[in-house]
Design a protein around this motif. Structure first.
Motif, short mmCIF file in Angstrom:
data_model
loop_
_atom_site.label_atom_id
_atom_site.label_comp_id
_atom_site.label_asym_id
_atom_site.label_seq_id
_atom_site.Cartn_x
_atom_site.Cartn_y
_atom_site.Cartn_z
N ASN A 360 77.18 -23.17 66.80
CA ASN A 360 78.10 -22.65 65.79
C ASN A 360 77.68 -23.12 64.41
O ASN A 360 77.33 -24.28 64.21
N GLY A 361 77.71 -22.20 63.44
CA GLY A 361 77.38 -22.56 62.08
C GLY A 361 75.93 -22.39 61.71
O GLY A 361 75.56 -22.62 60.55
N THR A 362 75.07 -21.98 62.67
CA THR A 362 73.67 -21.75 62.33
C THR A 362 73.58 -20.56 61.38
O THR A 362 74.11 -19.49 61.63
N LYS A 363 72.93 -20.77 60.26
CA LYS A 363 72.88 -19.76 59.21
C LYS A 363 71.92 -18.61 59.59
O LYS A 363 70.96 -18.79 60.34
N LYS A 392 76.84 -15.37 70.49
CA LYS A 392 77.71 -15.63 69.34
C LYS A 392 77.69 -14.44 68.40
O LYS A 392 76.77 -13.61 68.43
N ASP A 395 79.17 -13.97 61.52
CA ASP A 395 80.44 -14.53 61.03
C ASP A 395 80.30 -14.85 59.54
O ASP A 395 79.26 -15.35 59.10
N THR A 397 81.18 -17.25 56.74
CA THR A 397 81.58 -18.66 56.69
C THR A 397 82.88 -18.83 55.91
O THR A 397 83.11 -18.18 54.89
N THR A 405 78.95 -15.72 49.92
CA THR A 405 79.31 -16.39 51.17
C THR A 405 78.21 -16.19 52.20
O THR A 405 77.83 -15.05 52.50
N ARG A 406 77.69 -17.29 52.74
CA ARG A 406 76.62 -17.21 53.74
C ARG A 406 77.14 -16.65 55.05
O ARG A 406 78.28 -16.90 55.45
N GLN A 408 76.64 -16.58 59.20
CA GLN A 408 76.23 -17.52 60.24
C GLN A 408 76.55 -16.91 61.59
O GLN A 408 77.09 -15.81 61.68
N TRP A 410 78.73 -17.68 65.19
CA TRP A 410 79.88 -18.47 65.64
C TRP A 410 80.42 -17.84 66.92
O TRP A 410 80.21 -16.65 67.18
N GLN A 418 84.58 -11.53 61.46
CA GLN A 418 83.50 -11.20 62.40
C GLN A 418 83.44 -9.70 62.70
O GLN A 418 82.74 -9.29 63.62
#
Length: 423
Positions: A360-363, A392, A395, A397, A405-406, A408, A410, A418
């Protein structure tokens, strides 16, 4: 557009249920199995253009004879009503970068057809003995004619037809349209045991009652060993593999040549009637072929949280450039192609999960297309964009819809940040 079938009525197949089941199985597998091994990022080989005709030339001039030949005469096999001519009477450049194939009602008629004196003339052009290719991306951009009895087609035949005959040579119909379906086109394969009315294919229909004669549209196939995918304006609507042939032989493993034609009448479209006006025109902007089996298609905006667009930061194509949300502005940095190979592409690069991460959170970033699992995405009917290797969702962020906004990956939650729409 068959070479010699007794009939030509293609039955579009309903693929949605199968696609949903396939996606469900894919996601379940990725949730329980270890992520597939991936290779380090490497620059993908650029697609090589193997055939290009943009139809540039003086108005009224003929097609390039080094690329196209004329197939003349009538076609009793399909009970078509036209006589195909050579020269510029029915096929000529318009001086604006287009080839125009014109179907004319002839009075008086000067040709003899299977049914007597021909009522119509048209043109059929092919690259036989000039250009053939096995596998790749085959694409044209065209505006179709309008009217009962019209039958335009962009299709391919196996180059061994002279020795093995049809349908053993194989046939790939990239695009066919019949006049009584102005908003629909069909993509089909024909081979031994699945030819003519038993050809295996599907249809694509424009939304909102639009007609293919109202504007130009892009038609393409992405052909690789054991797989052919069809798209309209970059939207993939059908994929065929040997598993679809009910045990029959897959004959799409050798070079094919290209055919462009505008038929009038026949078993499938029926004959023109009093509502059909002449002349009718098939306007061809270009025909392009590359060695790439993934294609480039036509870019589309992807909108998401807060009505913002998926954007490549600063319009940069450098590896590692952030993929973000930004105000929709129609620039190339916001034009994405949903590829038949599972990629999402912009600026010649692929949307990529950084370092093939699954946490989770990987860009998400832009990177050279390399065929790894980090660049595989599934766009679902529920408006999720899923990376199956990580199981996943794409998403925003925060969640935030602020510019910059990046994006990622999730866990898929169904939340608004999402949800995405490919426009």
């Amino acid at each position: 557009m068959s070479a010699s079938p007794p009939t030509r009525r293609i039955r579009p197949l309903a693929l949605l249920a199968a696609a949903v089941l396939l996606l469900a199985g894919w996601l379940q597998q990725s949730a329980t199995a270890a992520p597939a091994a991936v290779t380090p990022h490497a620059a993908a080989a650029a697609a090589t253009a193997t055939f290009t005709d943009d139809f540039n030339g003086a108005a009224g001039s003929a097609v390039d004879g080094s690329k196209w030949g004329y197939e003349t005469g009538d076609n009793v096999n399909n009970h078509e009503r036209e006589y195909y001519t050579s020269g510029t009477h029915n096929a000529a450049l318009d001086g604006q970068g287009d080839l125009v194939i014109t179907a004319r009602k002839e009075n008086p008629a000067n040709y003899q057809c299977w049914y007597g004196t021909c009522q119509y003339t048209s043109a059929r052009l092919s690259t036989a003995q000039k250009f053939t290719q096995a596998y790749g991306h085959f694409e044209t951009r065209m505006k179709l004619p309008r009217g009962q009895g019209m039958w335009p087609a962009f299709w391919m035949l196996g180059d061994d037809i002279g020795t093995v005959g049809w349908p053993n040579s194989g046939e790939i119909d990239v695009m066919e349209n019949v006049g009584f379906e102005p908003g629909s086109v069909h993509g089909t394969i024909h081979g031994p045991g699945y030819s003519g009315s038993a050809g295996i294919g599907a249809g694509y229909t424009l939304p909102g009652g639009q007609s293919f004669s109202d504007a130009f549209h892009t038609f393409a196939v992405d052909w690789s060993p054991n797989s052919i995918s069809w798209s309209v304006d970059g939207n993939v609507y059908e994929t065929r593999t040997p598993a679809d042939l009910n045990g029959n032989h897959w004959v799409f493993d050798h070079p094919f040549y290209i055919i462009l034609n505008l038929a009038v009448g026949g078993y499938w479209p029926g004959d023109p009637d009093g509502s059909t006006s002449f002349p009718q025109q098939l306007v061809v902007d270009y025909v392009h072929v590359t060695t790439s089996s993934t294609g480039t298609g036509t870019g589309h905006a992807i909108t998401g949280y807060g009505g913002k667009c998926v954007d490549v930061a600063a319009g940069s194509s450098a590896n590692g450039t952030a993929v973000q949300l930004y105000d929709c502005n129609g620039t190339a940095a916001q034009q994405w192609t949903v590829g038949s190979d599972g990629t999402l592409r912009a600026l010649g690069k692929c949307m990529d999960v950084t370092a093939a991460g699954t946490a989770n959170g990987t860009k998400v970033q832009l990177y050279d297309c390399n065929g790894t699992a980090a660049q595989q995405w599934v766009v679902t009917a529920a408006h999720d964009i899923v990376n199956p290797a990580a199981n996943k969702c794409l998403d925003a962020t925060g969640p935030s819809s602020a510019n910059g906004t990046r994006l990622q990956i999730w866990d898929c939650t169904g939340a608004a940040n999402q949800k995405w729409t490919v426009n």
